[in-house]
Design a protein around this motif. Structure first.
Motif, PDB file in Angstrom:
ATOM      1  N   SER A 124       0.829  -1.211   0.000  1.00 57.81           N
ATOM      2  CA  SER A 124       0.000   0.000   0.000  1.00 57.81           C
ATOM      3  C   SER A 124       0.862   1.259   0.000  1.00 57.81           C
ATOM      4  N   ASN A 125       1.858   1.276   0.874  1.00 57.45           N
ATOM      5  CA  ASN A 125       2.726   2.457   0.966  1.00 57.45           C
ATOM      6  C   ASN A 125       3.582   2.633  -0.291  1.00 57.45           C
ATOM      7  N   TRP A 126       4.130   1.524  -0.773  1.00 52.38           N
ATOM      8  CA  TRP A 126       5.009   1.572  -1.943  1.00 52.38           C
ATOM      9  C   TRP A 126       4.247   1.997  -3.202  1.00 52.38           C
ATOM     10  N   GLN A 127       3.062   1.426  -3.395  1.00 54.81           N
ATOM     11  CA  GLN A 127       2.261   1.776  -4.574  1.00 54.81           C
ATOM     12  C   GLN A 127       1.879   3.239  -4.554  1.00 54.81           C
ATOM     13  N   GLY A 128       1.486   3.749  -3.384  1.00 55.03           N
ATOM     14  CA  GLY A 128       1.112   5.157  -3.277  1.00 55.03           C
ATOM     15  C   GLY A 128       2.286   6.080  -3.538  1.00 55.03           C
ATOM     16  N   TRP A 129       3.466   5.696  -3.046  1.00 54.78           N
ATOM     17  CA  TRP A 129       4.642   6.549  -3.248  1.00 54.78           C
ATOM     18  C   TRP A 129       5.066   6.554  -4.709  1.00 54.78           C
ATOM     19  N   VAL A 130       5.089   5.384  -5.343  1.00 60.19           N
ATOM     20  CA  VAL A 130       5.458   5.307  -6.758  1.00 60.19           C
ATOM     21  C   VAL A 130       4.479   6.117  -7.604  1.00 60.19           C
ATOM     22  N   GLU A 131       3.195   6.014  -7.283  1.00 57.01           N
ATOM     23  CA  GLU A 131       2.180   6.772  -8.032  1.00 57.01           C
ATOM     24  C   GLU A 131       2.448   8.270  -7.965  1.00 57.01           C
ATOM     25  N   SER A 132       2.910   8.749  -6.809  1.00 54.29           N
ATOM     26  CA  SER A 132       3.174  10.175  -6.648  1.00 54.29           C
ATOM     27  C   SER A 132       4.384  10.633  -7.462  1.00 54.29           C
ATOM     28  N   LYS A 133       5.166   9.683  -7.977  1.00 55.30           N
ATOM     29  CA  LYS A 133       6.372  10.026  -8.742  1.00 55.30           C
ATOM     30  C   LYS A 133       6.256   9.702 -10.231  1.00 55.30           C
TER      31      LYS A 133
ATOM     32  N   HIS B 189      -5.275   4.573 -13.478  1.00 53.95           N
ATOM     33  CA  HIS B 189      -5.973   3.444 -12.847  1.00 53.95           C
ATOM     34  C   HIS B 189      -5.002   2.289 -12.682  1.00 53.95           C
ATOM     35  N   TRP B 190      -4.912   1.758 -11.473  1.00 51.21           N
ATOM     36  CA  TRP B 190      -4.040   0.626 -11.192  1.00 51.21           C
ATOM     37  C   TRP B 190      -4.849  -0.665 -11.270  1.00 51.21           C
ATOM     38  N   PHE B 191      -4.357  -1.613 -12.062  1.00 56.85           N
ATOM     39  CA  PHE B 191      -4.996  -2.920 -12.207  1.00 56.85           C
ATOM     40  C   PHE B 191      -4.315  -3.924 -11.283  1.00 56.85           C
ATOM     41  N   ASP B 192      -5.103  -4.599 -10.459  1.00 59.22           N
ATOM     42  CA  ASP B 192      -4.549  -5.685  -9.638  1.00 59.22           C
ATOM     43  C   ASP B 192      -4.221  -6.869 -10.539  1.00 59.22           C
ATOM     44  N   ILE B 193      -3.034  -7.410 -10.402  1.00 62.25           N
ATOM     45  CA  ILE B 193      -2.604  -8.530 -11.233  1.00 62.25           C
ATOM     46  C   ILE B 193      -1.937  -9.595 -10.364  1.00 62.25           C
ATOM     47  N   ILE B 194      -1.642 -10.738 -10.982  1.00 60.71           N
ATOM     48  CA  ILE B 194      -0.952 -11.828 -10.288  1.00 60.71           C
ATOM     49  C   ILE B 194       0.396 -12.056 -10.948  1.00 60.71           C
ATOM     50  N   LEU B 195       1.453 -12.017 -10.148  1.00 62.16           N
ATOM     51  CA  LEU B 195       2.801 -12.273 -10.641  1.00 62.16           C
ATOM     52  C   LEU B 195       3.477 -13.300  -9.742  1.00 62.16           C
ATOM     53  N   ASN B 196       4.232 -14.185 -10.343  1.00 68.19           N
ATOM     54  CA  ASN B 196       4.980 -15.172  -9.566  1.00 68.19           C
ATOM     55  C   ASN B 196       5.995 -14.468  -8.668  1.00 68.19           C
ATOM     56  N   ASN B 197       6.218 -15.037  -7.505  1.00 68.70           N
ATOM     57  CA  ASN B 197       7.228 -14.572  -6.535  1.00 68.70           C
ATOM     58  C   ASN B 197       6.808 -13.317  -5.770  1.00 68.70           C
ATOM     59  N   TRP B 198       5.608 -12.787  -6.048  1.00 75.19           N
ATOM     60  CA  TRP B 198       5.130 -11.620  -5.307  1.00 75.19           C
ATOM     61  C   TRP B 198       3.720 -11.893  -4.785  1.00 75.19           C
ATOM     62  N   ASN B 199       3.464 -11.471  -3.545  1.00 76.99           N
ATOM     63  CA  ASN B 199       2.128 -11.656  -2.965  1.00 76.99           C
ATOM     64  C   ASN B 199       1.140 -10.590  -3.424  1.00 76.99           C
ATOM     65  N   PHE B 200       1.658  -9.401  -3.715  1.00 79.91           N
ATOM     66  CA  PHE B 200       0.799  -8.296  -4.141  1.00 79.91           C
ATOM     67  C   PHE B 200       1.430  -7.594  -5.337  1.00 79.91           C
ATOM     68  N   SER B 201       0.633  -7.388  -6.371  1.00 84.65           N
ATOM     69  CA  SER B 201       1.136  -6.728  -7.575  1.00 84.65           C
ATOM     70  C   SER B 201       0.027  -5.914  -8.242  1.00 84.65           C
ATOM     71  N   CYS B 202       0.429  -4.831  -8.893  1.00 82.15           N
ATOM     72  CA  CYS B 202      -0.524  -4.045  -9.672  1.00 82.15           C
ATOM     73  C   CYS B 202       0.189  -3.461 -10.882  1.00 82.15           C
ATOM     74  N   LEU B 203      -0.597  -2.964 -11.826  1.00 82.46           N
ATOM     75  CA  LEU B 203      -0.070  -2.524 -13.105  1.00 82.46           C
ATOM     76  C   LEU B 203      -0.736  -1.221 -13.512  1.00 82.46           C
ATOM     77  N   LEU B 204       0.087  -0.262 -13.944  1.00 82.89           N
ATOM     78  CA  LEU B 204      -0.391   1.014 -14.476  1.00 82.89           C
ATOM     79  C   LEU B 204       0.011   1.098 -15.941  1.00 82.89           C
ATOM     80  N   GLY B 205      -0.927   1.523 -16.795  1.00 75.51           N
ATOM     81  CA  GLY B 205      -0.643   1.598 -18.215  1.00 75.51           C
ATOM     82  C   GLY B 205      -0.570   3.026 -18.740  1.00 75.51           C
ATOM     83  N   ILE B 206       0.400   3.277 -19.609  1.00 75.02           N
ATOM     84  CA  ILE B 206       0.528   4.550 -20.305  1.00 75.02           C
ATOM     85  C   ILE B 206       0.476   4.259 -21.801  1.00 75.02           C
ATOM     86  N   GLY B 207      -0.544   4.776 -22.480  1.00 76.04           N
ATOM     87  CA  GLY B 207      -0.676   4.553 -23.905  1.00 76.04           C
ATOM     88  C   GLY B 207       0.422   5.271 -24.678  1.00 76.04           C
ATOM     89  N   VAL B 208       0.980   4.594 -25.672  1.00 76.77           N
ATOM     90  CA  VAL B 208       2.028   5.164 -26.512  1.00 76.77           C
ATOM     91  C   VAL B 208       1.526   5.200 -27.952  1.00 76.77           C
TER      92      VAL B 208
END
Length: 451
Positions: A346-355, A376-395
């Motif tokens: 929670s803390n890490w995601q919020g801090w990264v979002e602010s940057k 918008h952050w999408f909750d996702i599942i990644l191996n080796n991590w208990n919590f993960s999310c993904l932010l997309g930037i269109g190019v």
């Protein structure tokens, strides 16, 4: 708008009031405890040691079922910012009703986010140069005496709300329009101050301006005027709803600087200034970059075109069709945030979002592509991590370019270096992770549909 579920039930509104009363009591109790530890004596009971003021959509009467409450904690000056964001946070974590809490003390305006009995609340802090807090008039400029910059920015939200509400000629029409605009901005992905779009205060000021210019219009006509005016607004001309007050040359006010591009060099660089009406007047959109400015302009033009060419009853629903990255972009710049435990996540995601805005600000100089950050952050599942999310930037590549031509490695590596050298990254160590990858829209959809 009832079909869009923009109105809150009476029962839910009562729940919010009850939670605010409980939180106010907890704040006072904690402040009293701190006072007793510092002095060895009990707090004088006839004085209010602390108080919570609401602002934003809750205070303006436009709260929707899924909205959070914006609130300001006013405390005496023996409470430091560190104590509030660390020790008060630890104090609140003891209560079962609080199921989520995280602090962002290093944000431009420090904030604590929490969920209390299912209700999301954003808490700001103002530490007054008084041993005991008793505020009869939040609009009194004397309340700003001796405040530091971060406290002044925090308390300004309440002051802006009160001034703005008094400047609205038709409050019923304002509330209806504000509900719609807030929903439209969110579903179109342009409602996020931290990501470089407009935040809630900015949108409310824009609406207030239209109401001032057209005091007798009904909500549907005010909405048409809103898109008509701002699709043709000559930025960086500032949007103001009240005359900007000059600085107060008096001891204790720390020479607060109101927004003034003629005097302040930094103010000259603001791209889409929207100025608060309470002293000291500030630009609510200082985070806007060239990238997000272009996106906002496009959305104003797109909405205005719909209203000009489509006179059917369905045009309002066309206006609020949710924006999807995968419908417009073939290439996505994906930001993966990971953590081992819920609190670090929670803390890490919020801090990264602010940057994150610093990443696409550095990419703006790249001439072969345009970006669309989607807040918008999408909750996702990644191996080796208990919590993960993904932010997309269109190019979006310019004509004659291809995915093989694009090379964003340098700004990406510079951003990762900036993040990895930060105190936050060092503090969490291997408990958190961050990865950035350029991917196809098909791969992006694959990640976001997993969970």
């Amino acid at each position: 708008m009832y079909k869009l579920n923009l109105y809150e039930s009476v029962a839910r509104y009562k729940e919010r009031r009850s939670v605010l009363i409980k939180l106010n009591k907890l704040l006072k109790h904690w402040v009293n405890e701190r006072y007793e530890k510092l002095t060895g004596t009990e707090t004088v009971k006839q004085h209010f040691s602390a108080k919570i003021f609401t602002f934003g959509s809750y205070r303006l009467g436009i709260i929707s079922p899924n909205s959070d409450i914006d609130a300001l904690c006013v405390v005496p000056n023996f409470i430091t910012r560190h104590e509030f964001f660390v020790q008060f946070k630890n104090y609140l974590e003891r209560f079962d009703e609080i199921t989520f809490i995280k602090s962002l003390p290093d944000a431009y305006t420090p904030i604590m986010k929490l969920t209390f009995s299912g209700i999301d609340i954003d808490l700001l802090l103002a530490s007054l140069a008084l041993q005991n807090v008793s505020i009869n008039n939040i609009l009194d400029n004397n309340i700003l005496k001796f405040l530091d910059d971060k406290s002044a920015r925090s308390i300004n939200g309440c002051r802006v709300n009160e001034v703005m509400f008094r400047l609205i000629p038709n409050k019923a029409a304002f509330v209806t329009v504000a509900r719609f605009i807030k929903y439209w901005a969110k579903v179109r992905g342009i409602y996020s101050n931290v990501m470089g779009y407009f935040g809630g205060v900015a949108w409310m000021i824009l609406i207030t301006k239209i109401c001032q210019l057209n005091p007798d219009l009904l909500p549907n006509r005010l909405l048409e005027k809103f898109y008509e005016v701002y699709s043709d607004w000559k930025w960086p001309k500032a949007v103001k709803i009240f005359a900007v007050e000059d600085s107060i040359e008096e001891y204790g006010f720390r020479n607060y600087q109101s927004w003034n591009p003629r005097i302040n060099t930094n103010d000259c660089s603001h791209l889409m200034p929207i100025i608060t009406p309470a002293f000291p007047s500030m630009n609510t959109t200082h985070n806007v970059s060239h990238t997000t400015m272009q996106v906002i302009k496009q959305e104003f033009l797109f909405a205005n075109e719909i209203l000009k060419t489509d006179k059917s009853v369905n045009r309002w629903m066309k206006l609020v069709k949710p924006f999807c990255l995968e419908e417009k972009y073939n290439i996505i710049l994906a930001i993966f945030v990971n953590a081992d435990d819920q609190q670090s996540y929670s803390n890490w995601q919020g801090w990264v979002e602010s940057k994150v805005r610093f990443l696409f600000k550095s990419i703006e100089e790249y001439e072969k592509c345009e970006l669309r950050p989607f807040p918008h952050w999408f909750d996702i599942i990644l191996n080796n991590w208990n919590f993960s999310c993904l932010l997309g930037i269109g190019v979006e590549l310019k004509k004659s370019d291809s995915a093989e031509c694009i090379n964003l490695e340098k700004p990406i590596q510079e951003f990762l270096y900036f993040i990895n050298k930060s105190n936050e990254r060092v503090t969490y160590g291997d408990k958190v992770g961050l990865r950035i990858k350029i991917m196809s829209v098909e791969d992006f959809i694959g990640f976001t549909k997993i969970k």
